[in-house]
Design a protein around this motif. Structure first.
Motif, PDB file in Angstrom:
ATOM      1  N   LYS A 163       0.897  -1.123   0.092  1.00 25.75           N
ATOM      2  CA  LYS A 163      -0.064  -0.063   0.085  1.00 25.75           C
ATOM      3  C   LYS A 163       0.950   0.985   0.001  1.00 25.75           C
ATOM      4  CE  LYS A 163      -4.224  -1.953   0.616  1.00 25.75           C
ATOM      5  NZ  LYS A 163      -5.036  -1.715  -0.253  1.00 25.75           N
ATOM      6  N   PRO A 164       0.423   2.146  -0.511  1.00 23.01           N
ATOM      7  CA  PRO A 164       1.219   3.664  -0.682  1.00 23.01           C
ATOM      8  C   PRO A 164       1.369   4.243   0.943  1.00 23.01           C
ATOM      9  CG  PRO A 164      -0.844   3.614  -1.588  1.00 23.01           C
ATOM     10  CD  PRO A 164      -0.847   2.325  -1.370  1.00 23.01           C
ATOM     11  N   ARG A 165       2.526   4.870   1.025  1.00 20.55           N
ATOM     12  CA  ARG A 165       2.737   5.444   2.370  1.00 20.55           C
ATOM     13  C   ARG A 165       2.905   6.767   2.132  1.00 20.55           C
ATOM     14  NH1 ARG A 165       7.514   3.542   4.382  1.00 20.55           N
ATOM     15  NH2 ARG A 165       7.980   2.711   2.544  1.00 20.55           N
ATOM     16  N   PRO A 166       2.738   7.449   3.135  1.00 19.67           N
ATOM     17  CA  PRO A 166       3.090   9.036   3.176  1.00 19.67           C
ATOM     18  C   PRO A 166       4.434   9.148   3.002  1.00 19.67           C
ATOM     19  CG  PRO A 166       1.480   8.553   5.060  1.00 19.67           C
ATOM     20  CD  PRO A 166       1.912   7.360   4.523  1.00 19.67           C
ATOM     21  N   PRO A 167       5.028  10.096   2.327  1.00 20.14           N
ATOM     22  CA  PRO A 167       6.462  10.466   2.247  1.00 20.14           C
ATOM     23  C   PRO A 167       6.984  10.923   3.863  1.00 20.14           C
ATOM     24  CG  PRO A 167       5.136  12.299   1.566  1.00 20.14           C
ATOM     25  CD  PRO A 167       4.231  11.359   1.885  1.00 20.14           C
ATOM     26  N   LYS A 168       8.597  10.659   3.864  1.00 20.12           N
ATOM     27  CA  LYS A 168       8.980  10.851   5.002  1.00 20.12           C
ATOM     28  C   LYS A 168       8.851  12.580   5.379  1.00 20.12           C
ATOM     29  CE  LYS A 168      13.116   9.724   5.641  1.00 20.12           C
ATOM     30  NZ  LYS A 168      14.919   9.529   5.854  1.00 20.12           N
ATOM     31  N   SER A 169       8.763  12.704   6.749  1.00 18.26           N
ATOM     32  CA  SER A 169       8.519  14.221   7.205  1.00 18.26           C
ATOM     33  C   SER A 169       9.728  14.989   7.525  1.00 18.26           C
ATOM     34  CB  SER A 169       7.471  14.197   8.368  1.00 18.26           C
ATOM     35  OG  SER A 169       8.096  13.392   9.358  1.00 18.26           O
TER      36      SER A 169
END
Length: 412
Positions: A64-70
């Protein structure tokens, strides 16, 4: 804002709550001994559930796609290291626990949530020490990683106010941001709440009684005894008229279906009770001439049950009955003596787990003619027979109360 998938979010909070439960229960188990038997089973079941859910979560993370690094820099590297460490903790803790159980000297069966059998891992017994040490060490590392993870979340939400925490909340809701983290507190409080509080008093159903032998003559009958024998019983018996000699050989008796041989033993303030479903008895006796008695009882030890699948799986092992080498126990007595109207005592020999020791039983007879009801009791010193010789038996009382009741018909 990009969020994790709903599946990833659900797994995150479910696993977090289960981990909090595990830590709360795990810390309390060390001091419970045998009283924590059922909690050990829950601890193992929840641990395997965490292992399976973590594997699912890894698959979701990869697909599943994940949010980018913050963040980049050392803060980003630390956050990434904590995440990797948490995954290692969620896998390593249940795996080392599974290895610990699999290599223990006493093989305790595991039924996941009382339903699904969990096989032991094919590991050598020498692996037990590293599994035990590793399990404890991983738990403490997991606590440290958990605190770092929470501290990082609070830093972003309270100090940086970048809304990072909303990536792990299914909707931007003040109620959810309070409710979901509260699941961890619920898991921890639940784990502490189910731990037994304090050390209960010894069970009244399994009092300490004298060992077998001469001292056992003073024990009180356990089953179907309406009153204690009078202190001057011996004198009363001596004054009775002499009984007639038997007219012929004593009759043989056939045990009818529906009888029961049961046992109970104190266990750190509780009582474990069970029975044997398979046994046979050969009885020859003239109730008017008890000295004619010839009693032989054979019990199939593998038929023992206490009504709990976990404990039933332990009974055949070497710590308890050792049924592989000693499948049966026997009691044999030649002669009995009357201790009151319809009440008798027989001194014989109990052979259990390859050990033979003197054993006294007490019983009552009721009815007349060709049908008699039999009920009685005995007290067995389990240590003399090597029953309950392991660490998991530390809380068991030294004496086991045995009771029996059945109907017998005179053989034609």
């Amino acid at each position: 804002m990009h969020r994790y998938s709903r599946t990833a979010i659900a797994l995150h909070w479910i696993i977090a709550a289960l981990l909090a439960f595990q830590l709360a229960v795990g810390w309390g188990l060390e001091d419970l001994g045998a009283r924590g038997f059922h909690l050990y089973q829950w601890h193992k079941s929840v641990g395997i559930a965490i292992l399976l859910l973590t594997l699912v979560r890894i698959v979701v993370r990869m697909t599943k796609p994940r949010p980018p690094k913050s963040e980049d820099g050392w803060q980003g590297a630390l956050a990434n290291a904590v995440h990797v460490g948490l995954y290692a903790f969620m896998l390593g803790a249940p795996l080392t626990g599974w290895a610990l159980v699999s290599t223990a000297r006493v093989k305790v069966p595991t039924l996941l949530f009382g339903v699904l059998p969990l096989p032991h891992l094919p590991l050598p017994a020498g692996a037990h020490e590293w599994a035990e040490n590793g399990h404890g060490l991983i738990a403490w590392i997991g606590v440290a990683l958990f605190l770092l993870h929470v501290a990082g979340a609070l830093r972003h939400h309270v100090l940086m106010r970048d809304g990072l925490i909303w990536r792990m909340i299914p909707a931007r809701s003040a109620a959810l941001i309070l409710l979901l983290p509260a699941l961890m507190l619920v898991g921890f409080v639940t784990g502490r709440a189910i731990l037994p509080s304090g050390k209960a008093a010894p069970a009244a159903a399994a009092p300490a009684v004298p060992d077998n032998g001469a001292a056992a003559e003073a024990e009180t009958d356990v089953v179907n005894v309406a009153a204690v024998e009078p202190a001057d019983n011996a004198a009363d018996n001596a004054s009775e008229p002499a009984k007639e000699e038997p007219a012929g050989p004593p009759p043989a008796w056939i045990v009818q279906p529906g009888g029961r041989i049961g046992f109970s033993v104190g266990n750190d303030g509780e009582t474990i009770s069970g029975s044997f479903s398979k046994w046979t008895a050969k009885i020859v006796m003239d109730p008017d001439h008890p000295e004619s008695a010839d009693i032989a009882v054979t019990i199939d030890m593998a038929s023992a049950s206490v009504g709990d699948a976990y404990k039933d799986g332990m009974l055949p092992g070497d710590e308890f009955f050792g049924t592989a080498a000693h499948p049966t126990a026997t009691f044999a007595a030649k002669g009995a003596e009357a201790t009151g109207p319809g009440r008798y005592r027989a001194n014989g020999t109990l052979t259990l787990k390859g050990v033979s020791k003197p054993q006294t039983i007490r019983f009552t007879l009721s009815g007349a003619d060709a049908t008699r009801k039999v009920s009685g009791s005995a007290t067995v010193a389990r240590a003399a027979f090597g029953v309950g010789n392991g660490d998991s038996s530390a809380g068991l009382a030294p004496q086991v109360a045995v009771t029996f009741a059945f109907t017998a018909r005179r053989k034609p």
